[in-house]
Design a protein around this motif. Structure first.
Motif, short mmCIF file in Angstrom:
data_model
loop_
_atom_site.label_atom_id
_atom_site.label_comp_id
_atom_site.label_asym_id
_atom_site.label_seq_id
_atom_site.Cartn_x
_atom_site.Cartn_y
_atom_site.Cartn_z
N TYR A 206 0.80 -1.22 0.00
CA TYR A 206 0.00 0.00 0.00
C TYR A 206 0.84 1.28 0.00
CZ TYR A 206 -4.32 -2.60 0.95
OH TYR A 206 -5.40 -3.41 0.86
N THR A 207 2.03 1.24 0.56
CA THR A 207 2.82 2.47 0.74
C THR A 207 3.12 3.18 -0.58
OG1 THR A 207 3.77 1.62 2.79
CG2 THR A 207 4.93 3.42 1.72
N PRO A 208 3.53 2.48 -1.68
CA PRO A 208 3.75 3.20 -2.94
C PRO A 208 2.50 3.92 -3.46
CG PRO A 208 4.71 1.01 -3.05
CD PRO A 208 3.89 1.05 -1.82
N ILE A 209 1.32 3.30 -3.27
CA ILE A 209 0.08 3.95 -3.70
C ILE A 209 -0.18 5.18 -2.84
CG2 ILE A 209 -2.40 3.61 -4.07
CD1 ILE A 209 -1.86 0.61 -4.29
N MET A 210 0.05 5.03 -1.55
CA MET A 210 -0.09 6.18 -0.64
C MET A 210 0.85 7.31 -1.05
SD MET A 210 -1.36 7.25 2.41
CE MET A 210 -1.74 5.80 3.39
N HIS A 211 2.09 6.96 -1.41
CA HIS A 211 3.07 7.97 -1.81
C HIS A 211 2.62 8.69 -3.08
CE1 HIS A 211 6.87 9.44 -3.66
NE2 HIS A 211 7.12 9.78 -2.42
N SER A 212 2.07 7.96 -4.04
CA SER A 212 1.59 8.57 -5.28
C SER A 212 0.46 9.55 -5.01
CB SER A 212 1.14 7.48 -6.26
OG SER A 212 2.23 6.70 -6.67
N TYR A 213 -0.47 9.15 -4.15
CA TYR A 213 -1.56 10.06 -3.78
C TYR A 213 -1.00 11.33 -3.14
CZ TYR A 213 -5.34 6.65 -4.57
OH TYR A 213 -6.24 5.79 -5.14
N CYS A 214 -0.05 11.16 -2.24
CA CYS A 214 0.49 12.32 -1.51
C CYS A 214 1.26 13.25 -2.43
CB CYS A 214 1.38 11.84 -0.36
SG CYS A 214 0.46 11.00 0.97
N VAL A 215 2.06 12.69 -3.33
CA VAL A 215 2.83 13.52 -4.27
C VAL A 215 1.89 14.33 -5.17
CG1 VAL A 215 4.35 13.41 -6.28
CG2 VAL A 215 4.88 12.07 -4.26
N SER A 216 0.75 13.74 -5.52
CA SER A 216 -0.23 14.42 -6.36
C SER A 216 -1.12 15.36 -5.57
CB SER A 216 -1.10 13.39 -7.10
OG SER A 216 -0.30 12.52 -7.86
N GLY A 217 -0.91 15.48 -4.27
CA GLY A 217 -1.73 16.36 -3.44
C GLY A 217 -3.09 15.80 -3.11
N MET A 218 -3.28 14.49 -3.33
CA MET A 218 -4.58 13.86 -3.08
C MET A 218 -4.62 13.34 -1.64
SD MET A 218 -4.65 11.89 -6.77
CE MET A 218 -6.27 11.13 -6.59
N ILE A 219 -4.66 14.28 -0.70
CA ILE A 219 -4.59 13.93 0.71
C ILE A 219 -5.83 13.16 1.14
CG2 ILE A 219 -4.24 14.82 3.04
CD1 ILE A 219 -1.91 15.33 1.18
N HIS A 220 -7.00 13.55 0.63
CA HIS A 220 -8.24 12.87 0.99
C HIS A 220 -8.18 11.40 0.58
CE1 HIS A 220 -12.50 12.23 1.74
NE2 HIS A 220 -12.61 11.71 0.52
N GLU A 221 -7.70 11.14 -0.63
CA GLU A 221 -7.59 9.76 -1.11
C GLU A 221 -6.58 8.97 -0.28
OE1 GLU A 221 -7.73 12.40 -2.90
OE2 GLU A 221 -9.33 12.14 -4.39
N ALA A 222 -5.48 9.64 0.11
CA ALA A 222 -4.48 8.97 0.94
C ALA A 222 -5.05 8.58 2.30
CB ALA A 222 -3.26 9.88 1.12
N ASN A 223 -5.83 9.48 2.90
CA ASN A 223 -6.47 9.17 4.18
C ASN A 223 -7.47 8.04 4.03
OD1 ASN A 223 -5.44 10.80 6.35
ND2 ASN A 223 -6.27 12.60 5.31
N ALA A 224 -8.21 8.05 2.91
CA ALA A 224 -9.19 6.99 2.67
C ALA A 224 -8.49 5.65 2.51
CB ALA A 224 -10.00 7.32 1.41
N LEU A 225 -7.35 5.63 1.82
CA LEU A 225 -6.60 4.39 1.64
C LEU A 225 -6.09 3.87 2.98
CD1 LEU A 225 -5.37 2.35 -0.37
CD2 LEU A 225 -3.34 3.80 -0.44
N LEU A 226 -5.68 4.79 3.84
CA LEU A 226 -5.21 4.40 5.17
C LEU A 226 -6.33 3.75 5.97
CD1 LEU A 226 -2.66 4.67 7.03
CD2 LEU A 226 -3.77 6.70 7.99
#
Length: 548
Positions: A206-226
């Motif tokens: 999951y961490t690479p997907i989380m990193h991609s979301y964060c780099v793109s500024g998609m904080i909401h999606e990153a929190n949802a993935l968590l």
């Protein structure tokens, strides 16, 4: 060969006398020890030299691979490959799958993907069956190094068809490569495939997907993935949380970071030094240095010690908030407060002092660092040479360059060449260049630009052109061309400028928009864009465009 039976019988007799007086027992035991020592010792058994097993080679190869680039770029991988060849050619032993896999993984980590693929092909040619680990290394080469995802998918399909089941590491490696290429939707598809195949993901998935979301500024999606990870029972690792915290800091969401840290114990993860360093960096960049220092106490209470990166962040934060002088004072009293500072920390503050044009303070801080027994590196000496030159101490800088303790790199030499050229000491600049080449330090684009600029200042335009021609062996240096263009225009050498552009085009290089922009700026600074002189600019640019 066993000992004679008589001493053994006497030893047993001694044991039966355990109730006798202590002194009598010690005397009898000493006599027995003397008798045993006089018996002939059995000869050592002859040992046959054992042929090295592939397991021995694999352990040594793994050690070399783990050493990384300690002895130069790719040194560990090259030694691992040498051992593999030694097994195959010198000893005539067939390496096993683990040996081939270790060598391929080391080459891939050392950014030699073609060599890693060649090792896997050699394994197949030797008839050694590939396992999941070997196939995963190949997936990593194609997905993470080469971004050849069709080939990576083909390896996964081959694994499934040949009874080598892809495991969580295989899928996680493929997902990491897809995310690094920005193909997050595709990575999510691989995650779904993984779940369909009954392979349970982990935090590394999951961490690479989380990193991609964060780099793109998609904080909401990153929190949802968590939250999805936690709900599904996959515990996020500290690295996963660190990725999210870095993104939250960039977005200025420090309250959310505080919530994550407060809930860490309840959610089963432990912040590490990277966690706090990341948070401190975000706070310092936002101007909240006081809170960064408050986090040091929190770190210490959690049993964590600030490392050199943490200290560097705090020192940089002090420089941003106030002045580098405060950071200098903090460094000088570091021992009193228990901070173990190193050369990187000193370099950071010295660089900031240079920004504030406090050259003498740089020299004093350098002396303080040496007194503490901290060895300077090439960056330290580059800063020191720059400060000496700014103070007009060119002779001292040259003397420093000749000392045995001096560790110079191309940046150091460029600094000295620039200041010597600006001071009109062209001959000394050429001597420094010659010394640099003799020591095996390769000039870079900035060096070429400085030398060309120095020659143009002396009016040696044809020598500058000749030097530029020799430097073209490694490609066109835009900065060097810009320097000679400025020099030719400043010297009213428009015909030579026209010849230069024609020659550059003749070498197969492209005159791009940046070079035209540089030419127009140089014309304007010279005053050609005023009144009647403007036609010379238009005429030159027209000839250049026609020639192109």
């Amino acid at each position: 060969m066993p000992f004679p039976s008589r001493p053994i019988a006497r030893l047993l007799h001694l044991r039966r006398l355990s109730t006798s007086p202590r002194d009598h027992l010690l005397v009898r035991f000493a006599a027995l020890a003397k008798e045993l020592s006089e018996q002939p010792q059995p000869p050592p058994l002859p040992s046959r030299p054992r042929s090295p097993h592939p397991y021995d080679y694999n352990r040594l190869m793994s050690a070399y691979a783990a050493s990384g680039n300690r002895d130069g770029p790719g040194a560990g991988a090259e030694r691992a490959l040498y051992l593999l060849d030694e097994m195959r050619s010198l000893l005539g032993r067939r390496p096993d799958t683990a040996c081939f896999t270790t060598a391929a993984a080391a080459l891939s980590s050392a950014s030699h993907p073609a060599a890693a693929i060649a090792v896997i092909n050699a394994m197949a040619a030797d008839g050694v069956a590939a396992d999941a680990a070997a196939c995963t290394v190949l997936v990593g080469v194609y997905a993470c190094r080469l971004h050849c995802f069709d080939a990576a998918y083909e390896v996964v399909r081959w694994m499934a068809a040949n009874g080598v089941a892809p495991d969580v590491v295989t899928y996680s490696t493929l997902i990491s490569g897809l995310c690094s290429a920005g193909r997050v939707a595709e990575a999510l598809g691989v995650l779904d495939l993984m779940l369909e195949e009954g392979c349970q993901p982990n935090a590394h998935t999951y961490t690479p997907i989380m990193h991609s979301y964060c780099v793109s500024g998609m904080i909401h999606e990153a929190n949802a993935l968590l939250e999805t990870m936690i709900t599904a029972g996959f515990a996020p690792s500290t690295a996963t949380y660190n990725v999210l915290i870095e993104a939250l800091c960039k977005a200025g969401a420090f309250k959310e970071v505080d919530v994550l840290l407060e809930e860490s114990s309840a959610k089963g993860w432990t912040p590490d030094t990277i966690t706090y360093s990341t948070y401190m960096d975000g706070l310092c960049k936002a101007g909240r240095v006081d809170k960064s220092f408050a986090l040091v106490d929190k770190m210490l209470s959690d049993g964590l010690c600030p490392n050199e990166i943490t200290l560097n962040i705090l020192l940089d934060g002090i420089c941003r908030r106030s002045t580098a002088w405060d950071a200098k004072c903090l460094l000088e009293c570091s021992e009193e407060i228990g901070w173990h500072v190193n050369v990187v920390n000193y370099n950071t503050v010295m660089r900031r002092l240079c920004d504030e044009r406090r050259w003498l303070a740089v020299i004093k801080l350098f002396v303080n660092m040496v007194k503490k027994g901290i060895a300077p590196n090439s960056w330290t000496f580059s800063i020191l040479v720059h400060s000496l030159c700014k103070l007009g101490k060119l002779r001292e800088a040259l003397c420093l360059l000749g000392s045995e303790e001096f560790v110079a790199d191309v940046v150091t030499y460029n600094t000295l060449i620039r200041h010597l050229s600006l001071s009109g000491k062209a001959y000394d600049a050429y001597l420094v260049l010659d010394e640099m080449i003799e020591k095996g330090i390769t000039p870079n684009d900035i060096t070429d630009s400085l030398v060309v600029d120095c020659l143009c200042r002396e009016g040696k335009f044809w020598v500058a052109l000749s030097y530029l021609n020799r430097s073209l062996e490694d490609g066109l240096s835009r900065s060097a061309v810009s320097s000679i263009v400025r020099g030719l225009i400043a010297g009213s050498k428009l015909h030579e400028l026209h010849t230069l552009i024609g020659w550059i085009l003749g070498q197969g290089f492209i005159v791009d928009v940046y070079m035209y922009q540089e030419i127009i700026i140089a014309f304007c600074k010279k005053g050609y864009c005023r009144g009647i002189e403007m036609y010379k600019v238009s005429h030159t640019l027209e000839r250049m465009l026609r020639m192109r």
